[in-house]
Motif scaffolding. Structure first.
Motif, PDB file in Angstrom:
ATOM      1  N   UNK A 267      45.820-118.037-103.255  1.00  0.00           N
ATOM      2  CA  UNK A 267      45.060-118.583-104.590  1.00  0.00           C
ATOM      3  C   UNK A 267      45.717-118.288-105.652  1.00  0.00           C
ATOM      4  N   UNK A 268      46.279-117.069-105.736  1.00  0.00           N
ATOM      5  CA  UNK A 268      47.309-116.465-106.781  1.00  0.00           C
ATOM      6  C   UNK A 268      48.538-117.355-106.797  1.00  0.00           C
ATOM      7  N   UNK A 269      49.067-117.499-105.633  1.00  0.00           N
ATOM      8  CA  UNK A 269      50.389-118.256-105.877  1.00  0.00           C
ATOM      9  C   UNK A 269      50.375-119.837-106.175  1.00  0.00           C
ATOM     10  N   UNK A 270      49.197-120.373-105.580  1.00  0.00           N
ATOM     11  CA  UNK A 270      48.786-121.715-105.964  1.00  0.00           C
ATOM     12  C   UNK A 270      48.556-122.084-107.309  1.00  0.00           C
ATOM     13  N   UNK A 271      47.660-120.849-107.846  1.00  0.00           N
ATOM     14  CA  UNK A 271      47.389-120.932-109.479  1.00  0.00           C
ATOM     15  C   UNK A 271      48.589-120.996-110.299  1.00  0.00           C
ATOM     16  N   UNK A 272      49.510-120.078-109.905  1.00  0.00           N
ATOM     17  CA  UNK A 272      50.759-120.077-110.726  1.00  0.00           C
ATOM     18  C   UNK A 272      51.697-121.187-110.525  1.00  0.00           C
ATOM     19  N   UNK A 273      51.610-121.881-109.411  1.00  0.00           N
ATOM     20  CA  UNK A 273      52.251-123.099-109.229  1.00  0.00           C
ATOM     21  C   UNK A 273      51.634-124.111-109.865  1.00  0.00           C
ATOM     22  N   UNK A 274      50.453-124.153-110.325  1.00  0.00           N
ATOM     23  CA  UNK A 274      49.707-125.210-110.870  1.00  0.00           C
ATOM     24  C   UNK A 274      50.110-124.990-112.402  1.00  0.00           C
ATOM     25  N   UNK A 275      50.200-123.755-113.010  1.00  0.00           N
ATOM     26  CA  UNK A 275      50.535-123.333-114.200  1.00  0.00           C
ATOM     27  C   UNK A 275      51.890-124.001-114.547  1.00  0.00           C
ATOM     28  N   UNK A 276      52.787-123.569-113.467  1.00  0.00           N
ATOM     29  CA  UNK A 276      54.048-124.117-113.854  1.00  0.00           C
ATOM     30  C   UNK A 276      54.204-125.573-113.842  1.00  0.00           C
ATOM     31  N   UNK A 277      53.474-126.368-113.027  1.00  0.00           N
ATOM     32  CA  UNK A 277      53.534-127.635-112.780  1.00  0.00           C
ATOM     33  C   UNK A 277      52.928-128.442-113.910  1.00  0.00           C
ATOM     34  N   UNK A 278      51.832-127.729-114.568  1.00  0.00           N
ATOM     35  CA  UNK A 278      51.231-128.225-115.781  1.00  0.00           C
ATOM     36  C   UNK A 278      52.397-128.194-117.155  1.00  0.00           C
ATOM     37  N   UNK A 279      53.024-127.102-116.948  1.00  0.00           N
ATOM     38  CA  UNK A 279      54.123-126.915-118.089  1.00  0.00           C
ATOM     39  C   UNK A 279      55.104-127.913-117.833  1.00  0.00           C
ATOM     40  N   UNK A 280      55.468-128.046-116.903  1.00  0.00           N
ATOM     41  CA  UNK A 280      56.643-129.404-116.615  1.00  0.00           C
ATOM     42  C   UNK A 280      56.004-130.311-117.172  1.00  0.00           C
ATOM     43  N   UNK A 281      55.052-130.806-116.520  1.00  0.00           N
ATOM     44  CA  UNK A 281      54.122-131.991-116.980  1.00  0.00           C
ATOM     45  C   UNK A 281      54.048-132.330-118.488  1.00  0.00           C
ATOM     46  N   UNK A 282      53.718-131.090-119.075  1.00  0.00           N
ATOM     47  CA  UNK A 282      53.553-131.227-120.581  1.00  0.00           C
ATOM     48  C   UNK A 282      55.049-131.587-121.384  1.00  0.00           C
ATOM     49  N   UNK A 283      55.814-130.893-120.757  1.00  0.00           N
ATOM     50  CA  UNK A 283      57.128-131.197-121.152  1.00  0.00           C
ATOM     51  C   UNK A 283      57.788-132.561-120.857  1.00  0.00           C
ATOM     52  N   UNK A 284      57.503-133.082-119.596  1.00  0.00           N
ATOM     53  CA  UNK A 284      57.729-134.398-119.390  1.00  0.00           C
ATOM     54  C   UNK A 284      57.275-135.383-120.393  1.00  0.00           C
ATOM     55  N   UNK A 285      55.916-135.275-120.771  1.00  0.00           N
ATOM     56  CA  UNK A 285      55.033-136.129-121.272  1.00  0.00           C
ATOM     57  C   UNK A 285      55.367-136.134-122.821  1.00  0.00           C
ATOM     58  N   UNK A 286      55.900-134.873-123.390  1.00  0.00           N
ATOM     59  CA  UNK A 286      56.470-134.877-124.689  1.00  0.00           C
ATOM     60  C   UNK A 286      57.715-135.468-124.682  1.00  0.00           C
ATOM     61  N   UNK A 287      58.569-135.491-123.528  1.00  0.00           N
ATOM     62  CA  UNK A 287      59.773-136.003-123.731  1.00  0.00           C
ATOM     63  C   UNK A 287      59.897-137.704-123.603  1.00  0.00           C
ATOM     64  N   UNK A 288      58.833-138.042-122.843  1.00  0.00           N
ATOM     65  CA  UNK A 288      58.548-139.486-122.597  1.00  0.00           C
ATOM     66  C   UNK A 288      58.115-140.028-123.951  1.00  0.00           C
ATOM     67  N   UNK A 289      57.345-139.488-124.407  1.00  0.00           N
ATOM     68  CA  UNK A 289      56.687-139.657-125.894  1.00  0.00           C
ATOM     69  C   UNK A 289      57.790-139.981-127.088  1.00  0.00           C
ATOM     70  N   UNK A 290      58.687-139.152-127.031  1.00  0.00           N
ATOM     71  CA  UNK A 290      59.938-139.085-127.818  1.00  0.00           C
ATOM     72  C   UNK A 290      60.741-140.280-127.587  1.00  0.00           C
TER      73      UNK A 290
END
Length: 390
Positions: A267-290
């Motif tokens: 669970x802990x590892x999966x949660x950490x993975x989801x946090x990392x993916x969410x961060x990368x998704x936010x960065x990608x969304x910001x880049x796409x908007x730019x």
């Protein structure tokens, strides 16, 4: 010594005395290590001879006990027998009454090597056959004894690591002559695994001696595991215990608990993975908007440049630039600076003395008019090879 001084027995009395002596002077139960030879069942009872190479004794497992035994030896098997002496006074016959019988470690290892060699030859044991385990299993079948401490540990570990997975507990016997039962369970699971929604199976047994794991060296059981349509994980005994079933499984875990750790994500590892993916998704969304904003600005500028008024102004600017260039290159500009232009009477510009002759009329254009003239003298520059004069 006279016969009158010696004790006198009937045969029955003598045999009874021997029996009493054995009962008083011998342990009621004992363990004997031996090799079993010529085992055979007569009238429901198992008869065999126990030998150590130097001496032998008859042994018997009564029908009522035989039904309870987990192991029935073959000829030549090493065995460990828990028994007691059984003396029949009617005929002074002595035998070991078998209370329990188990294979010796030598027998277990010999069977392990025999089955292993056979399955290697058949291609059943082959690392290339191993399949990848599911990353996030939805439903697993757990084959083990019920109830057991091993099952309790497995259930607790599964709940702690990944409670989203559902466990289907399938009770099986895990010791003794139970290979046909295990094969039957595996066959039914293989037939209905799609309806059950299984992603993998775990076959497990808690700690014990290596002899207790002998059923997992059975060739038929191992073939069933090797050909099972889903990935198979084994968690049998202790870390040092290796069975043939471990060799054919897609993954071998050291213990039943380790098997659940292998199959269940953390669970802990999966949660950490989801946090990392969410961060990368936010960065990608910001880049796409730019990127989209930049393209929108470019298209806005392009549309602005294509407006009729803007296009007309651009053409006007281009025309003015060309007019300026023409004015800069205009002959009138040079005339205004004091230069003159010579032309023949037909308007051809004079560029060389070869273009005109003596007494030929010519025109001299100045900034404010034209002078008509006649050629009186033609003189070449000093670098010329010839000169002409009038």
């Amino acid at each position: 010594m006279s016969a009158e001084s010696l004790p006198t027995y009937s045969v029955r009395e003598l045999n009874n005395a021997i029996g009493v002596l054995l009962e008083r002077g011998f342990a009621p139960r004992f363990v004997i290590q031996a090799t079993a030879s010529r085992p055979q069942v007569k009238k429901g009872h198992l008869w065999l001879t126990l030998s150590d190479g130097e001496a032998s004794i008859t042994a018997v497992a009564w029908a009522s006990k035989l039904k309870q035994l987990d192991f029935v030896p073959a000829d030549g098997d090493g065995v460990t027998v828990i028994g007691k002496l059984n003396f029949w006074s009617a005929r002074a016959s002595l035998a070991v009454q078998v209370l329990d019988i188990r294979p010796s470690l030598t027998t277990v290892l010999r069977r392990f090597e025999t089955v292993k060699a056979q399955l290697l030859e058949e291609g059943v044991i082959d690392p290339s056959r191993r399949r990848k385990l599911p990353a996030y299993p939805k439903r697993l079948a757990v084959l083990t004894s019920v109830p057991s401490s091993a099952l309790a540990d497995m259930l607790r570990t599964a709940q702690e690591r990944w409670p989203l997975s559902e466990l289907l507990v399938v009770p099986i016997p895990v010791q003794g002559e139970v290979a046909p039962i295990i094969c039957g369970v595996l066959s039914r699971l293989a037939e209905h695994h799609e309806q059950l929604g299984l992603d993998a199976i775990v076959i497990a047994r808690g700690g014990g001696s290596r002899e207790d794991l002998m059923v997992f060296d059975d060739g038929d059981v191992c073939r069933k595991l090797a050909n099972f349509p889903l990935p198979v994980v084994t968690g049998l005994g202790h870390e040092d215990d290796l069975t043939v079933a471990d060799l054919v499984a897609d993954h071998r875990a050291a213990t039943p608990t380790a098997a659940m750790v292998t199959l269940m994500p953390s669970k802990e590892s999966a949660q950490q993975t989801m946090i990392q993916r969410r961060t990368r998704l936010s960065e990608y969304k910001r880049w796409r908007l730019e990127q989209a904003s930049s393209k929108l600005k470019e298209r806005h500028l392009l549309l602005h440049a294509l407006r009729p008024a803007v296009a007309l102004q651009r053409r006007r600017d281009q025309w003015q630039q060309r007019q300026q260039l023409l004015r800069a290159l205009s002959p009138q500009r040079w005339l205004n600076r004091g230069f003159a232009m010579l032309h023949t009477t037909n308007g051809q510009p004079l560029q060389s003395i070869d273009d005109i002759s003596l007494n030929e009329q010519l025109q001299i254009r100045l900034k404010d008019g034209v002078i008509q003239a006649v050629t009186k003298t033609i003189q070449a520059n000093e670098t010329s090879d010839s000169q002409a004069s009038a």
